[in-house]
Design an enzyme around this catalytic site. Structure first.
Site, short mmCIF file in Angstrom:
data_model
loop_
_atom_site.label_atom_id
_atom_site.label_comp_id
_atom_site.label_asym_id
_atom_site.label_seq_id
_atom_site.Cartn_x
_atom_site.Cartn_y
_atom_site.Cartn_z
N SER A 1 0.82 -1.22 0.00
CA SER A 1 0.00 0.00 0.00
C SER A 1 0.85 1.27 0.00
O SER A 1 1.82 1.39 0.75
CB SER A 1 -0.91 0.02 1.23
OG SER A 1 -1.58 1.26 1.30
N GLY B 1 -16.14 -4.82 -15.15
CA GLY B 1 -16.06 -5.26 -13.76
C GLY B 1 -17.26 -4.79 -12.96
O GLY B 1 -17.82 -3.71 -13.23
N ALA B 2 -17.64 -5.61 -11.99
CA ALA B 2 -18.80 -5.26 -11.14
C ALA B 2 -18.49 -5.61 -9.69
O ALA B 2 -19.35 -6.07 -8.94
CB ALA B 2 -20.04 -5.99 -11.63
N GLY B 3 -17.23 -5.40 -9.30
CA GLY B 3 -16.82 -5.70 -7.93
C GLY B 3 -16.95 -4.48 -7.03
O GLY B 3 -17.70 -3.53 -7.33
N ALA C 1 2.77 -0.59 -13.13
CA ALA C 1 2.94 -1.72 -14.04
C ALA C 1 1.66 -2.54 -14.19
O ALA C 1 1.36 -3.06 -15.27
CB ALA C 1 4.07 -2.61 -13.54
N ALA D 1 -14.99 -1.99 -6.41
CA ALA D 1 -14.62 -0.68 -6.97
C ALA D 1 -15.76 -0.11 -7.80
O ALA D 1 -16.09 1.08 -7.70
CB ALA D 1 -13.35 -0.81 -7.81
N SER E 1 -0.58 4.10 0.79
CA SER E 1 -1.31 5.04 1.64
C SER E 1 -0.45 5.64 2.76
O SER E 1 -0.55 6.85 3.00
CB SER E 1 -2.56 4.37 2.22
OG SER E 1 -3.46 4.08 1.17
N ASP F 1 -13.90 6.35 -2.99
CA ASP F 1 -13.36 5.91 -4.29
C ASP F 1 -14.00 6.68 -5.44
O ASP F 1 -13.31 7.12 -6.38
CB ASP F 1 -13.58 4.41 -4.50
CG ASP F 1 -12.58 3.56 -3.72
OD1 ASP F 1 -11.53 4.09 -3.32
OD2 ASP F 1 -12.87 2.37 -3.51
N LYS G 1 -13.31 -4.25 2.33
CA LYS G 1 -14.18 -3.08 2.22
C LYS G 1 -15.65 -3.40 2.53
O LYS G 1 -16.33 -2.61 3.19
CB LYS G 1 -14.09 -2.47 0.82
CG LYS G 1 -12.76 -1.79 0.54
CD LYS G 1 -12.79 -1.14 -0.85
CE LYS G 1 -11.45 -0.54 -1.21
NZ LYS G 1 -11.46 0.13 -2.50
P1 NAP Z 1 -13.04 -7.07 -6.71
O1 NAP Z 1 -14.17 -6.65 -5.82
O2 NAP Z 1 -12.22 -8.25 -6.34
O3 NAP Z 1 -13.68 -7.26 -8.18
C1 NAP Z 1 -12.90 -7.80 -9.18
C2 NAP Z 1 -13.63 -7.70 -10.54
O4 NAP Z 1 -12.74 -8.25 -11.50
C3 NAP Z 1 -14.94 -8.47 -10.62
O5 NAP Z 1 -15.82 -7.79 -11.46
C4 NAP Z 1 -14.48 -9.80 -11.27
O6 NAP Z 1 -15.49 -10.44 -12.02
C5 NAP Z 1 -13.42 -9.29 -12.21
N1 NAP Z 1 -12.44 -10.34 -12.56
C6 NAP Z 1 -11.49 -10.87 -11.76
N2 NAP Z 1 -10.77 -11.78 -12.46
C7 NAP Z 1 -11.31 -11.84 -13.70
C8 NAP Z 1 -10.99 -12.59 -14.88
N3 NAP Z 1 -9.99 -13.48 -14.90
N4 NAP Z 1 -11.72 -12.38 -16.00
C9 NAP Z 1 -12.73 -11.47 -15.99
N5 NAP Z 1 -13.07 -10.73 -14.91
C10 NAP Z 1 -12.37 -10.91 -13.78
O7 NAP Z 1 -11.99 -5.88 -6.89
P2 NAP Z 1 -12.29 -4.31 -6.78
O8 NAP Z 1 -12.20 -3.88 -5.35
O9 NAP Z 1 -13.54 -4.03 -7.51
O10 NAP Z 1 -11.01 -3.67 -7.51
C11 NAP Z 1 -10.88 -3.73 -8.92
C12 NAP Z 1 -9.61 -2.97 -9.32
O11 NAP Z 1 -9.73 -1.60 -8.99
C13 NAP Z 1 -8.34 -3.47 -8.64
O12 NAP Z 1 -7.30 -3.49 -9.59
C14 NAP Z 1 -8.09 -2.40 -7.58
O13 NAP Z 1 -6.72 -2.31 -7.26
C15 NAP Z 1 -8.57 -1.16 -8.31
N6 NAP Z 1 -8.92 -0.03 -7.40
C16 NAP Z 1 -8.19 1.12 -7.48
C17 NAP Z 1 -8.49 2.20 -6.65
C18 NAP Z 1 -7.67 3.48 -6.72
O14 NAP Z 1 -7.76 4.30 -5.80
N7 NAP Z 1 -6.92 3.70 -7.79
C19 NAP Z 1 -9.55 2.12 -5.73
C20 NAP Z 1 -10.29 0.93 -5.69
C21 NAP Z 1 -9.96 -0.14 -6.53
P3 NAP Z 1 -16.52 -11.50 -11.32
O15 NAP Z 1 -17.59 -10.68 -10.66
O16 NAP Z 1 -17.03 -12.30 -12.46
O17 NAP Z 1 -15.70 -12.31 -10.34
#
Ligand code: NAP
Length: 273
Positions: A14, A126-128, A218, A130, A16, A102, A65
Protein backbone atom coordinates in the site's frame (compact mmCIF):
# COMPACT_ATOMS: atom_id res chain seq x y z
CA UNK A 1 0.17 11.31 18.61
CA UNK A 2 -2.91 10.98 16.36
CA UNK A 3 -3.13 7.45 15.02
CA UNK A 4 -4.36 6.39 11.61
CA UNK A 5 -3.95 3.17 9.61
CA UNK A 6 -4.79 1.27 6.47
CA UNK A 7 -6.21 -2.24 6.92
CA UNK A 8 -5.92 -4.81 4.14
CA UNK A 9 -4.77 -8.36 3.40
CA UNK A 10 -2.14 -8.19 1.99
CA UNK A 11 -1.28 -4.55 2.62
CA UNK A 12 2.52 -4.27 2.48
CA UNK A 13 2.27 -2.87 -1.10
CA UNK A 14 0.00 0.00 0.00
CA UNK A 15 1.12 3.53 -0.89
CA UNK A 16 -1.31 5.04 1.64
CA UNK A 17 1.22 5.51 4.50
CA UNK A 18 3.50 7.39 2.10
CA UNK A 19 0.66 9.55 0.74
CA UNK A 20 -0.74 10.42 4.17
CA UNK A 21 2.73 11.33 5.48
CA UNK A 22 3.02 13.84 2.61
CA UNK A 23 -0.47 15.25 3.33
CA UNK A 24 0.27 15.64 7.07
CA UNK A 25 3.57 17.39 6.30
CA UNK A 26 1.70 20.05 4.26
CA UNK A 27 0.01 21.20 7.49
CA UNK A 28 2.79 20.39 9.95
CA UNK A 29 0.60 17.71 11.59
CA UNK A 30 2.32 15.00 13.59
CA UNK A 31 0.63 11.65 13.15
CA UNK A 32 1.29 7.97 12.85
CA UNK A 33 -0.22 6.09 9.88
CA UNK A 34 0.54 2.37 9.74
CA UNK A 35 -0.24 -0.38 7.22
CA UNK A 36 -1.82 -3.23 9.21
CA UNK A 37 -2.25 -6.66 7.62
CA UNK A 38 -5.60 -8.05 8.79
CA UNK A 39 -6.99 -11.45 7.79
CA UNK A 40 -10.79 -11.02 7.47
CA UNK A 41 -11.55 -13.29 10.42
CA UNK A 42 -9.65 -10.99 12.81
CA UNK A 43 -10.80 -7.63 11.40
CA UNK A 44 -13.55 -6.93 13.94
CA UNK A 45 -11.23 -7.55 16.90
CA UNK A 46 -8.33 -5.61 15.40
CA UNK A 47 -10.56 -2.62 14.63
CA UNK A 48 -11.82 -2.68 18.22
CA UNK A 49 -8.25 -2.83 19.57
CA UNK A 50 -7.21 0.00 17.24
CA UNK A 51 -10.06 2.16 18.53
CA UNK A 52 -9.27 1.34 22.17
CA UNK A 53 -5.64 2.30 21.56
CA UNK A 54 -6.81 5.74 20.37
CA UNK A 55 -7.07 5.19 16.59
CA UNK A 56 -8.93 8.10 15.00
CA UNK A 57 -9.36 6.96 11.43
CA UNK A 58 -8.43 4.29 8.92
CA UNK A 59 -8.50 3.37 5.29
CA UNK A 60 -9.69 -0.06 4.23
CA UNK A 61 -8.54 -1.93 1.15
CA UNK A 62 -9.03 -5.37 -0.42
CA UNK A 63 -10.54 -7.70 0.71
CA UNK A 64 -12.07 -5.88 3.69
CA UNK A 65 -14.18 -3.08 2.22
CA UNK A 66 -17.56 -4.89 2.31
CA UNK A 67 -16.84 -6.31 5.79
CA UNK A 68 -15.89 -2.83 7.01
CA UNK A 69 -19.37 -1.60 6.05
CA UNK A 70 -20.92 -4.20 8.37
CA UNK A 71 -18.72 -3.08 11.29
CA UNK A 72 -19.73 0.59 11.13
CA UNK A 73 -22.30 2.26 13.36
CA UNK A 74 -23.07 4.87 10.70
CA UNK A 75 -22.61 4.92 6.93
CA UNK A 76 -22.46 7.88 4.56
CA UNK A 77 -24.81 7.83 1.58
CA UNK A 78 -21.90 6.84 -0.69
CA UNK A 79 -21.00 3.91 1.58
CA UNK A 80 -24.64 2.80 1.85
CA UNK A 81 -24.95 2.82 -1.91
CA UNK A 82 -21.66 0.98 -2.38
CA UNK A 83 -22.18 -1.33 0.61
CA UNK A 84 -18.42 -0.96 0.91
CA UNK A 85 -16.26 1.32 3.04
CA UNK A 86 -12.75 2.57 2.31
CA UNK A 87 -12.65 5.25 5.03
CA UNK A 88 -13.38 4.79 8.74
CA UNK A 89 -13.95 7.91 10.84
CA UNK A 90 -13.93 7.63 14.61
CA UNK A 91 -17.09 8.69 16.43
CA UNK A 92 -17.37 9.23 20.20
CA UNK A 93 -17.52 6.03 22.26
CA UNK A 94 -15.54 3.57 20.13
CA UNK A 95 -18.00 3.86 17.28
CA UNK A 96 -17.16 4.21 13.60
CA UNK A 97 -18.65 6.06 10.64
CA UNK A 98 -17.90 4.58 7.23
CA UNK A 99 -17.56 6.46 3.96
CA UNK A 100 -16.54 5.46 0.46
CA UNK A 101 -14.29 8.02 -1.23
CA UNK A 102 -13.36 5.91 -4.29
CA UNK A 103 -16.02 7.47 -6.51
CA UNK A 104 -15.34 11.05 -5.52
CA UNK A 105 -11.64 10.30 -6.01
CA UNK A 106 -12.21 9.03 -9.55
CA UNK A 107 -14.41 12.00 -10.46
CA UNK A 108 -11.78 14.39 -9.05
CA UNK A 109 -9.13 12.68 -11.18
CA UNK A 110 -11.32 12.94 -14.30
CA UNK A 111 -11.67 16.66 -13.56
CA UNK A 112 -7.88 16.99 -13.17
CA UNK A 113 -7.45 15.27 -16.54
CA UNK A 114 -10.12 17.43 -18.20
CA UNK A 115 -12.33 14.41 -18.93
CA UNK A 116 -15.92 15.62 -19.36
CA UNK A 117 -18.65 13.07 -18.51
CA UNK A 118 -21.86 14.97 -19.28
CA UNK A 119 -23.66 13.25 -22.17
CA UNK A 120 -20.86 10.69 -22.61
CA UNK A 121 -21.12 6.92 -22.93
CA UNK A 122 -19.15 5.18 -20.18
CA UNK A 123 -18.34 1.46 -20.26
CA UNK A 124 -17.11 -0.05 -16.97
CA UNK A 125 -15.47 -3.47 -17.08
CA UNK A 126 -16.06 -5.26 -13.76
CA UNK A 127 -18.80 -5.26 -11.14
CA UNK A 128 -16.82 -5.70 -7.93
CA UNK A 129 -16.28 -3.43 -4.94
CA UNK A 130 -14.62 -0.68 -6.97
CA UNK A 131 -17.52 -0.46 -9.44
CA UNK A 132 -19.94 -0.31 -6.50
CA UNK A 133 -18.00 2.67 -5.19
CA UNK A 134 -17.70 4.63 -8.44
CA UNK A 135 -21.13 4.03 -10.00
CA UNK A 136 -23.16 6.61 -8.03
CA UNK A 137 -20.61 9.46 -8.36
CA UNK A 138 -20.23 8.74 -12.11
CA UNK A 139 -24.02 8.77 -12.57
CA UNK A 140 -24.18 12.11 -10.76
CA UNK A 141 -21.99 13.60 -13.51
CA UNK A 142 -24.81 13.22 -16.05
CA UNK A 143 -23.49 10.67 -18.57
CA UNK A 144 -25.81 9.56 -21.38
CA UNK A 145 -25.28 5.89 -20.55
CA UNK A 146 -23.22 3.66 -18.26
CA UNK A 147 -22.70 0.07 -19.38
CA UNK A 148 -21.41 -2.33 -16.72
CA UNK A 149 -19.86 -5.45 -18.24
CA UNK A 150 -18.83 -8.32 -16.00
CA UNK A 151 -17.59 -11.90 -16.30
CA UNK A 152 -20.45 -12.84 -13.97
CA UNK A 153 -23.28 -10.87 -15.63
CA UNK A 154 -25.64 -11.31 -12.65
CA UNK A 155 -23.41 -9.05 -10.57
CA UNK A 156 -23.54 -6.36 -13.27
CA UNK A 157 -27.33 -6.67 -13.40
CA UNK A 158 -27.57 -6.40 -9.62
CA UNK A 159 -25.60 -3.15 -9.69
CA UNK A 160 -27.72 -1.77 -12.54
CA UNK A 161 -30.91 -2.60 -10.60
CA UNK A 162 -29.56 -1.05 -7.39
CA UNK A 163 -28.48 2.12 -9.20
CA UNK A 164 -32.08 3.32 -9.44
CA UNK A 165 -31.31 4.39 -13.02
CA UNK A 166 -31.97 1.22 -15.02
CA UNK A 167 -31.91 2.16 -18.68
CA UNK A 168 -29.22 4.78 -18.24
CA UNK A 169 -27.29 2.01 -16.46
CA UNK A 170 -27.13 -1.25 -18.43
CA UNK A 171 -25.67 -4.65 -17.64
CA UNK A 172 -23.74 -6.84 -20.07
CA UNK A 173 -21.68 -10.00 -20.00
CA UNK A 174 -17.97 -9.38 -20.55
CA UNK A 175 -17.85 -11.93 -23.39
CA UNK A 176 -20.70 -10.25 -25.31
CA UNK A 177 -18.99 -6.88 -25.61
CA UNK A 178 -18.13 -7.29 -29.29
CA UNK A 179 -21.77 -6.32 -29.91
CA UNK A 180 -21.27 -2.90 -28.34
CA UNK A 181 -20.24 0.29 -30.09
CA UNK A 182 -17.10 2.14 -28.97
CA UNK A 183 -17.14 3.79 -25.55
CA UNK A 184 -16.41 7.47 -24.97
CA UNK A 185 -14.81 6.55 -21.64
CA UNK A 186 -13.73 2.96 -20.97
CA UNK A 187 -12.93 2.13 -17.33
CA UNK A 188 -11.21 -1.09 -16.34
CA UNK A 189 -12.42 -1.93 -12.83
CA UNK A 190 -11.53 -5.61 -12.98
CA UNK A 191 -8.51 -7.23 -11.45
CA UNK A 192 -8.29 -9.34 -14.62
CA UNK A 193 -5.83 -7.68 -17.01
CA UNK A 194 -2.57 -8.81 -15.56
CA UNK A 195 -0.98 -9.67 -18.88
CA UNK A 196 -2.21 -13.17 -19.51
CA UNK A 197 -5.29 -14.31 -21.36
CA UNK A 198 -7.46 -11.17 -21.38
CA UNK A 199 -8.36 -9.52 -24.67
CA UNK A 200 -10.21 -6.25 -25.12
CA UNK A 201 -13.36 -6.70 -27.21
CA UNK A 202 -12.65 -5.40 -30.67
CA UNK A 203 -14.78 -2.36 -31.45
CA UNK A 204 -15.09 -1.21 -27.85
CA UNK A 205 -12.36 1.35 -28.47
CA UNK A 206 -11.92 3.87 -31.27
CA UNK A 207 -9.73 6.94 -31.70
CA UNK A 208 -12.08 9.02 -29.54
CA UNK A 209 -12.17 6.62 -26.58
CA UNK A 210 -10.45 7.55 -23.34
CA UNK A 211 -9.23 4.43 -21.50
CA UNK A 212 -8.72 4.51 -17.74
CA UNK A 213 -7.52 1.62 -15.55
CA UNK A 214 -8.31 1.92 -11.84
CA UNK A 215 -5.09 0.12 -10.98
CA UNK A 216 -1.79 1.88 -11.48
CA UNK A 217 1.86 1.52 -12.40
CA UNK A 218 2.94 -1.72 -14.04
CA UNK A 219 -0.34 -3.44 -13.14
CA UNK A 220 -2.33 -1.09 -15.38
CA UNK A 221 -0.05 -1.42 -18.39
CA UNK A 222 -1.40 -4.59 -20.12
CA UNK A 223 -4.92 -3.13 -20.34
CA UNK A 224 -3.75 0.33 -21.36
CA UNK A 225 -1.42 -1.16 -24.00
CA UNK A 226 -4.33 -3.10 -25.51
CA UNK A 227 -6.43 0.06 -25.57
CA UNK A 228 -3.62 1.91 -27.35
CA UNK A 229 -3.28 -0.93 -29.89
CA UNK A 230 -7.03 -0.75 -30.49
CA UNK A 231 -6.69 2.91 -31.48
CA UNK A 232 -7.26 5.15 -28.47
CA UNK A 233 -4.88 8.06 -28.12
CA UNK A 234 -5.64 8.81 -24.47
CA UNK A 235 -4.96 6.35 -21.63
CA UNK A 236 -4.60 6.89 -17.88
CA UNK A 237 -3.92 4.72 -14.86
CA UNK A 238 -5.58 5.11 -11.44
CA UNK A 239 -2.70 6.74 -9.57
CA UNK A 240 -4.50 10.09 -9.56
CA UNK A 241 -7.63 8.43 -8.19
CA UNK A 242 -5.56 6.83 -5.44
CA UNK A 243 -4.22 10.21 -4.32
CA UNK A 244 -7.62 11.94 -4.64
CA UNK A 245 -9.52 9.31 -2.63
CA UNK A 246 -6.82 9.57 0.05
CA UNK A 247 -7.22 13.36 0.13
CA UNK A 248 -10.95 12.92 0.80
CA UNK A 249 -10.18 10.53 3.69
CA UNK A 250 -7.70 13.07 5.09
CA UNK A 251 -10.33 15.82 4.84
CA UNK A 252 -12.78 13.70 6.86
CA UNK A 253 -10.23 13.16 9.62
CA UNK A 254 -8.59 16.58 9.71
CA UNK A 255 -11.18 19.00 8.33
CA UNK A 256 -8.78 20.31 5.66
CA UNK A 257 -8.14 19.08 2.14
CA UNK A 258 -4.47 18.66 1.22
CA UNK A 259 -2.99 19.66 -2.13
CA UNK A 260 -2.91 16.58 -4.33
CA UNK A 261 -0.90 17.77 -7.35
CA UNK A 262 2.57 17.81 -5.72
CA UNK A 263 1.95 14.47 -4.00
CA UNK A 264 0.80 12.87 -7.26
CA UNK A 265 3.81 14.25 -9.15
CA UNK A 266 6.23 12.86 -6.57
CA UNK A 267 4.43 9.51 -6.39
CA UNK A 268 4.53 9.24 -10.18
CA UNK A 269 8.31 9.39 -10.11
CA UNK A 270 8.33 6.48 -7.64
CA UNK A 271 5.72 4.34 -9.41
CA UNK A 272 6.86 5.06 -12.96
CA UNK A 273 4.89 4.85 -16.25
P1 NAP B 1 -13.04 -7.07 -6.71
O1 NAP B 1 -14.17 -6.65 -5.82
O2 NAP B 1 -12.22 -8.25 -6.34
O3 NAP B 1 -13.68 -7.26 -8.18
C1 NAP B 1 -12.90 -7.80 -9.18
C2 NAP B 1 -13.63 -7.70 -10.54
O4 NAP B 1 -12.74 -8.25 -11.50
C3 NAP B 1 -14.94 -8.47 -10.62
O5 NAP B 1 -15.82 -7.79 -11.46
C4 NAP B 1 -14.48 -9.80 -11.27
O6 NAP B 1 -15.49 -10.44 -12.02
C5 NAP B 1 -13.42 -9.29 -12.21
N1 NAP B 1 -12.44 -10.34 -12.56
C6 NAP B 1 -11.49 -10.87 -11.76
N2 NAP B 1 -10.77 -11.78 -12.46
C7 NAP B 1 -11.31 -11.84 -13.70
C8 NAP B 1 -10.99 -12.59 -14.88
N3 NAP B 1 -9.99 -13.48 -14.90
N4 NAP B 1 -11.72 -12.38 -16.00
C9 NAP B 1 -12.73 -11.47 -15.99
N5 NAP B 1 -13.07 -10.73 -14.91
C10 NAP B 1 -12.37 -10.91 -13.78
O7 NAP B 1 -11.99 -5.88 -6.89
P2 NAP B 1 -12.29 -4.31 -6.78
O8 NAP B 1 -12.20 -3.88 -5.35
O9 NAP B 1 -13.54 -4.03 -7.51
O10 NAP B 1 -11.01 -3.67 -7.51
C11 NAP B 1 -10.88 -3.73 -8.92
C12 NAP B 1 -9.61 -2.97 -9.32
O11 NAP B 1 -9.73 -1.60 -8.99
C13 NAP B 1 -8.34 -3.47 -8.64
O12 NAP B 1 -7.30 -3.49 -9.59
C14 NAP B 1 -8.09 -2.40 -7.58
O13 NAP B 1 -6.72 -2.31 -7.26
C15 NAP B 1 -8.57 -1.16 -8.31
N6 NAP B 1 -8.92 -0.03 -7.40
C16 NAP B 1 -8.19 1.12 -7.48
C17 NAP B 1 -8.49 2.20 -6.65
C18 NAP B 1 -7.67 3.48 -6.72
O14 NAP B 1 -7.76 4.30 -5.80
N7 NAP B 1 -6.92 3.70 -7.79
C19 NAP B 1 -9.55 2.12 -5.73
C20 NAP B 1 -10.29 0.93 -5.69
C21 NAP B 1 -9.96 -0.14 -6.53
P3 NAP B 1 -16.52 -11.50 -11.32
O15 NAP B 1 -17.59 -10.68 -10.66
O16 NAP B 1 -17.03 -12.30 -12.46
O17 NAP B 1 -15.70 -12.31 -10.34
Amino acid sequence: MNQYAVFGHPVAHSRSPWIHARFAAQFGFEQSYQAIDVPPETFEQILWDFGEAGGLGANVTLPLKEQAATLCDELSEAAQRARAVNTLIRLPGLRWRGDNTDGIGLVADFQRLGIELVGRRIVILGAGGATRGILGPLLAQGPREIVIANRTPERALQLALESGALGTVQAWALDELQALEAADVLVNATSAWRGEGMALAFGLVDAGTIAYDLSYGATAQPFLAQARQAGTAEVHDGLGMLVEQAAESFRHWRGVRPQTAPVLAELRTLVGH
